[in-house]
Design a protein around this motif. Sequence first.
Motif, short mmCIF file in Angstrom:
data_model
loop_
_atom_site.label_atom_id
_atom_site.label_comp_id
_atom_site.label_asym_id
_atom_site.label_seq_id
_atom_site.Cartn_x
_atom_site.Cartn_y
_atom_site.Cartn_z
N LYS A 64 21.88 4.56 1.31
CA LYS A 64 21.74 3.62 2.28
C LYS A 64 20.08 3.83 3.14
O LYS A 64 19.86 2.93 2.16
N LYS A 65 20.12 4.54 3.36
CA LYS A 65 19.24 5.03 4.25
C LYS A 65 17.63 5.59 2.94
O LYS A 65 16.45 5.27 2.69
N GLU A 66 18.48 5.80 1.15
CA GLU A 66 17.59 5.85 0.33
C GLU A 66 16.95 4.75 0.07
O GLU A 66 15.29 4.61 -0.13
N ALA A 67 17.70 4.30 -0.33
CA ALA A 67 17.24 2.41 -0.80
C ALA A 67 16.16 1.76 0.52
O ALA A 67 15.50 1.32 -0.38
N ALA A 68 16.76 1.68 1.66
CA ALA A 68 15.64 1.45 2.83
C ALA A 68 14.78 1.93 2.96
O ALA A 68 13.34 1.11 3.25
N THR A 69 14.44 3.08 2.58
CA THR A 69 12.70 3.56 2.08
C THR A 69 12.16 3.18 0.74
O THR A 69 10.53 3.30 0.64
N GLN A 70 13.02 2.62 0.21
CA GLN A 70 11.83 2.16 -1.17
C GLN A 70 10.72 1.12 -1.14
O GLN A 70 10.50 0.80 -2.28
N GLY A 71 11.05 0.27 0.02
CA GLY A 71 10.16 -0.93 -0.08
C GLY A 71 9.08 -0.72 0.36
O GLY A 71 8.23 0.64 -0.05
N VAL A 72 7.94 -1.32 0.88
CA VAL A 72 6.66 -1.69 0.35
C VAL A 72 6.11 -1.61 2.26
O VAL A 72 5.93 -2.27 3.01
N TYR A 73 5.63 -0.77 3.20
CA TYR A 73 5.51 -1.08 4.35
C TYR A 73 3.44 -1.35 4.64
O TYR A 73 2.86 -0.01 4.20
N LEU A 74 3.43 -1.69 5.66
CA LEU A 74 1.58 -2.22 5.75
C LEU A 74 1.93 -1.75 7.46
O LEU A 74 2.38 -2.17 7.67
N SER A 75 0.66 -0.91 7.57
CA SER A 75 0.60 -0.42 9.12
C SER A 75 0.27 -1.65 9.63
O SER A 75 -0.22 -2.95 9.31
N VAL A 76 0.03 -2.05 11.36
CA VAL A 76 -1.03 -2.71 12.24
C VAL A 76 -2.22 -3.00 11.80
O VAL A 76 -2.72 -4.17 11.06
N GLY A 77 -2.69 -1.45 11.51
CA GLY A 77 -4.62 -1.59 10.94
C GLY A 77 -4.92 -1.75 10.49
O GLY A 77 -5.64 -2.84 9.28
N ALA A 78 -4.10 -2.24 9.43
CA ALA A 78 -3.66 -2.75 7.50
C ALA A 78 -3.64 -3.61 8.12
O ALA A 78 -4.75 -4.71 7.08
N ILE A 79 -2.62 -4.47 8.37
CA ILE A 79 -2.73 -5.94 8.20
C ILE A 79 -4.44 -6.26 9.17
O ILE A 79 -4.38 -7.71 8.33
N ILE A 80 -4.67 -5.96 10.17
CA ILE A 80 -5.87 -6.61 10.11
C ILE A 80 -6.55 -6.33 9.13
O ILE A 80 -8.17 -7.42 9.82
N ILE A 81 -7.19 -5.24 8.80
CA ILE A 81 -7.94 -5.38 8.42
C ILE A 81 -8.50 -6.38 6.69
O ILE A 81 -9.03 -6.42 6.38
N ILE A 82 -6.69 -6.42 6.28
CA ILE A 82 -6.72 -7.45 5.28
C ILE A 82 -7.44 -8.69 6.20
O ILE A 82 -7.75 -9.50 5.53
N ILE A 83 -6.55 -9.22 7.25
CA ILE A 83 -6.91 -10.75 7.61
C ILE A 83 -8.35 -10.29 8.48
O ILE A 83 -8.91 -11.59 7.82
N LEU A 84 -9.01 -9.68 8.42
CA LEU A 84 -10.86 -9.15 8.68
C LEU A 84 -11.32 -9.53 7.50
O LEU A 84 -12.63 -10.85 7.47
N LEU A 85 -11.07 -9.18 6.17
CA LEU A 85 -11.38 -9.38 4.70
C LEU A 85 -11.29 -10.50 4.16
O LEU A 85 -12.35 -11.48 3.85
N LEU A 86 -10.08 -11.72 4.43
CA LEU A 86 -9.94 -12.53 4.31
C LEU A 86 -10.80 -13.44 4.96
O LEU A 86 -11.40 -15.01 4.40
N ILE A 87 -10.47 -13.22 5.90
CA ILE A 87 -12.39 -14.53 7.35
C ILE A 87 -13.65 -14.12 6.51
O ILE A 87 -14.30 -15.24 6.63
N LEU A 88 -13.87 -13.18 6.22
CA LEU A 88 -15.18 -12.53 6.28
C LEU A 88 -15.11 -13.12 4.76
O LEU A 88 -16.18 -13.80 4.22
N ILE A 89 -14.71 -13.65 3.93
CA ILE A 89 -14.54 -13.83 2.47
C ILE A 89 -14.18 -15.61 2.33
O ILE A 89 -16.03 -15.91 1.21
N PHE A 90 -13.74 -16.39 3.17
CA PHE A 90 -13.48 -17.14 3.17
C PHE A 90 -14.22 -18.28 4.85
O PHE A 90 -15.17 -18.61 4.75
#
Length: 90
Positions: A64-90
């Motif tokens: 179960k522990k191994e299965a839980a670590t199979q996902g993709v995780y985004l850090s808070v910093g990465a999410i902020i950068i993605i949001i800023l890029l989306l704001i700048l593009i549109f």
Amino acid sequence: MMAFAISFVTPTFAAKTDPVKTEVPKEVRVQQIKNRLIEIRDMDMSKLSRAEKKELRKEVKSLKKEAATQGVYLSVGAIIIIILLLILIF
């Protein structure tokens, strides 16, 4: 001087070995984990000894522990950068 140079060069060449990669793709490994958990769930636990039950519990926890670590995780910093890029593009 030559012996000194050879003594440092030889170990570095001897240490370089290419490991054989036998890694299973994530999707296949997740399916293997699911199948094993289903097998364990369907087992008749009444015929097992205490030690065998304990080993199965440990195996289930690790799977179960191994299965839980199979996902993709985004850090808070990465999410902020993605949001800023989306704001700048549109």
